[in-house]
Scaffold this motif. Structure first.
Motif, PDB file in Angstrom:
ATOM      1  N   VAL A   1       0.872  -1.067   0.078  1.00 20.11           N
ATOM      2  CA  VAL A   1      -0.114   0.131  -0.117  1.00 20.11           C
ATOM      3  C   VAL A   1       0.895   1.289   0.044  1.00 20.11           C
ATOM      4  O   VAL A   1       0.758   2.190  -0.781  1.00 20.11           O
ATOM      5  CB  VAL A   1      -0.935  -0.045   1.110  1.00 20.11           C
TER       6      VAL A   1
ATOM      7  N   LEU B   1      -3.665   5.966  -6.877  1.00 25.71           N
ATOM      8  CA  LEU B   1      -4.320   6.068  -5.771  1.00 25.71           C
ATOM      9  C   LEU B   1      -5.571   4.917  -5.671  1.00 25.71           C
ATOM     10  O   LEU B   1      -5.601   4.370  -4.661  1.00 25.71           O
ATOM     11  CB  LEU B   1      -4.947   7.357  -5.459  1.00 25.71           C
ATOM     12  N   LEU B   2      -6.081   4.861  -6.743  1.00 27.05           N
ATOM     13  CA  LEU B   2      -7.094   3.885  -6.799  1.00 27.05           C
ATOM     14  C   LEU B   2      -6.290   2.109  -6.634  1.00 27.05           C
ATOM     15  O   LEU B   2      -7.070   1.728  -6.042  1.00 27.05           O
ATOM     16  CB  LEU B   2      -7.829   3.863  -8.310  1.00 27.05           C
TER      17      LEU B   2
ATOM     18  N   LEU C   1      -5.922   1.890  -2.985  1.00 29.38           N
ATOM     19  CA  LEU C   1      -7.283   1.423  -2.077  1.00 29.38           C
ATOM     20  C   LEU C   1      -7.510   0.126  -2.507  1.00 29.38           C
ATOM     21  O   LEU C   1      -7.958  -0.598  -1.472  1.00 29.38           O
ATOM     22  CB  LEU C   1      -8.423   2.372  -2.815  1.00 29.38           C
TER      23      LEU C   1
ATOM     24  N   ALA D   1      -5.107  -2.141  -0.362  1.00 31.75           N
ATOM     25  CA  ALA D   1      -5.694  -1.897   0.997  1.00 31.75           C
ATOM     26  C   ALA D   1      -6.734  -2.793   1.483  1.00 31.75           C
ATOM     27  O   ALA D   1      -6.707  -3.477   2.578  1.00 31.75           O
ATOM     28  CB  ALA D   1      -5.991  -0.599   1.591  1.00 31.75           C
ATOM     29  N   ARG D   2      -7.758  -3.044   0.366  1.00 31.45           N
ATOM     30  CA  ARG D   2      -8.770  -3.931   0.811  1.00 31.45           C
ATOM     31  C   ARG D   2      -8.638  -5.481   0.322  1.00 31.45           C
ATOM     32  O   ARG D   2      -9.276  -6.359   1.025  1.00 31.45           O
ATOM     33  CB  ARG D   2     -10.089  -3.413   0.054  1.00 31.45           C
TER      34      ARG D   2
END
Length: 433
Positions: A85, A180-181, A184, A187-188
Motif C-alpha cells: 500500500v 491511488l485507486l 485503495l 488496502a482492501r
C-alpha cells in the motif's frame, strides 16, 4: 532440478489484488514511460531538458535498487500489506508532484520516490505469491502475474496515446488518480502472510516484460550488493563474466533509446507522442506472443544461438534506424516504426535466452548468478538512461540509436565467443498464456 509447475488456469491463479498490480502496470509501467520524458522536456530549454530526462529516468532505476530493503523489512516485521500500500502511495505522490514541479532537484527527488514506490510494490507482489502458495506453483503463478502486469503496461501505453492531446499536467494527475485507486484496492485485498510461510525466496523464472517499462520486476531479487562487487574480478575471467559484458554492452544503448522514447520518435522521425505510444503498445503485446515460440526454438537450437540471433536482428534494426535518421524520403516513418517494433520484440528473445544462459553458466550457484545478472540489468538501465540523455542533449536524438547500435554490435561480437548452451541445460520457463 527445478520443480515442475502444475497446470493452473488463469482463473485459479488470479487474485483480487492483481487488479491493483494491473493498475500499477498502467501507470508506472505504461503512462510514465511516455509522459515523464514529455513533462521534463516541457519544463525548460529543450537541449538542457533532454539531459534532465536521462537523469530523471536513471534516478527511478536507482530507487528500484532498494528491492532488497523492502523484502528484508517485510520478512522481519511482517509488513507485506503495509509496504504494498505504501509503495502505491509513494508512486501516486510522485506522479502528483511531477504535475506541479519544474526544477531538477524536485524531479530527482520525485523520481527516487517513484523508484522506491514501484520497488516496494513489485517486491511485495512477488512475495505474496512465494509466501502464500506451494513452491511447485510459483513459476506458473508469477508467470500469470507478469502477464496481467504486461497487459496493464499495454493498456497504459494505449491510454497515453489517447491522452496525447491533453496537457501533460492533466495526464500526470490522471496517473496519480489511477495509482491511488490501485492503493485503495491493495488496502482492501491484500493480507500479510502468516509468519510460518515459506522463508526461502529463490529466483522464480517468469515471463519477460516490455523493456519500455522501467518498473517491470523481472526477478524477485533486483539489487547491487558489495558481495557482487567483490566478485567482479574473478567473474570477468569466466564464461559467465563474458556473458555479463555482452548483456551490459547490448543493454546500455537500448536503455538510452527507450528512456527517451517519445522524444526520439518525434525528434528523429517526426512521429507524435500519441502515435509513438500506440506503436509501443502494439509492440509490447506482440513481444508477449513471441515468448512461447522462442522457448520452443531455444529447446531445439540452444539458448546461445537464440541470443546471437536476437542480437543480430536487433543490430540490423538499429543500424537501419541510424540510417533513416540521416535520410529523408516519403514513407520512411513506416520503416522506422517497423524497425522499432522489431527492436522491442527482440527484448523477449534476449530476456529468455539470457535467463537460460545465466542458469546454465551458474549451475552450482544459481541464485547468486541470477543476482549478478539482475544487478547488471539494473546498472545498464540507469547508466544508459543518464548517458543517453546527456549525449542526445549535446548532439541530437539520433545519437540514441547510434548508442544502441554500437552497444548491441559489441555485444554481438562478444557473443560469438560463447560456447553453445546445451538444450538439456535449459530450465523450465513459465510460458505466457
Amino acid at each position: 532440478m527445478a520443480l515442475k509447475s502444475p497446470k493452473l488456469s488463469w482463473r485459479r491463479a488470479f487474485e483480487p489484488w492483481f487488479l491493483a498490480y494491473i493498475l500499477l502496470g498502467v501507470t508506472t509501467g505504461g503512462m510514465s514511460s511516455i509522459f515523464l520524458p514529455l513533462a521534463v522536456i516541457d519544463s525548460g530549454n529543450e537541449a538542457a531538458s533532454v539531459g534532465r530526462v536521462g537523469v530523471v529516468m536513471a534516478m527511478i532505476g536507482v530507487g528500484q535498487l532498494t528491492a532488497g530493503l523492502w523484502g528484508t523489512l517485510a520478512d522481519r516485521f511482517r509488513l507485506h500489506r503495509l509496504l504494498f500500500v505504501a509503495g502505491a502511495l509513494m508512486a501516486a505522490l510522485a506522479f502528483a508532484g511531477f504535475a506541479f514541479s519544474s526544477i531538477l532537484l524536485a524531479w530527482v527527488s520525485l523520481a527516487l520516490l517513484l523508484g522506491f514506490g514501484t520497488s516496494a510494490a513489485n517486491t511485495m507482489a512477488n512475495l505474496f505469491i512465494v509466501e502464500c502458495h506451494p513452491r511447485g506453483e510459483w513459476d506458473a503463478r508469477v508467470g500469470y502475474l507478469q502477464t496481467f502486469y504486461t497487459g496493464g503496461v499495454v493498456a497504459g501505453l494505449t491510454l497515453a496515446g489517447a491522452l496525447s492531446n491533453v496537457p501533460v499536467k492533466a495526464a500526470m494527475l490522471t496517473a496519480a488518480a489511477l495509482t491511488l485507486l490501485a492503493m485503495l484496492i491493495a488496502a482492501r485485498s491484500t493480507k500479510t502472510p502468516a509468519r510460518d510461510a515459506e522463508d526461502a525466496h529463490p529466483h522464480v523464472t517468469i515471463a519477460p516484460v516490455a523493456e519500455i517499462s522501467m518498473a517491470a520486476p523481472l526477478h524477485i531479487e533486483h539489487r547491487l550488493s558489495m558481495n557482487m562487487l567483490r566478485r567482479i574480478g574473478p567473474m570477468l575471467r569466466s564464461p559467465f563474466g563474458i556473458f555479463l559484458l555482452i548483456w551490459l554492452s547490448s543493454s546500455l544503448g537500448i536503455a538510452a533509446a527507450l528512456s527517451l522514447y517519445p522524444l526520439v520518435m518525434h525528434g528523429a522521425f517526426d512521429i507524435d507522442s500519441g502515435s509513438a505510444s500506440l506503436v509501443m503498445a502494439i509492440a509490447t503485446a506482440l513481444a508477449v506472443l513471441v515468448f512461447a515460440p522462442v522457448g520452443k526454438l531455444q529447446a531445439r537450437i540452444g539458448a546461445t544461438r537464440v541470443l546471437q540471433g536476437g542480437l543480430l536482428i536487433r543490430l540490423v534494426c538499429l543500424v537501419l534506424l541510424v540510417w533513416l535518421g540521416l535520410v529523408d524520403f516519403p514513407g520512411d516513418e513506416w520503416i522506422a516504426v517497423s524497425a522499432v517494433m522489431v527492436v522491442v520484440m527482440t527484448g523477449s528473445v534476449l530476456t529468455i535466452s539470457g535467463t537460460v544462459i545465466t542458469s546454465a553458466l551458474t549451475a552450482l550457484r544459481p541464485g547468486e548468478g541470477m543476482g549478478d545478472f539482475n544487478a547488471v540489468n539494473a546498472l545498464a538501465g540507469l547508466s544508459g538512461s543518464a548517458m543517453g540523455g546527456y549525449i542526445a542533449g549535446k548532439t541530437s536524438y539520433d545519437a540514441a540509436w547510434v548508442m544502441g547500435a554500437v552497444g548491441v554490435g559489441i555485444g554481438f561480437l562478444l557473443s560469438l565467443s560463447l560456447k553453445s548452451t546445451p538444450t538439456a541445460a535449459t530450465p523450465p520457463v513459465t510460458q505466457t498464456p
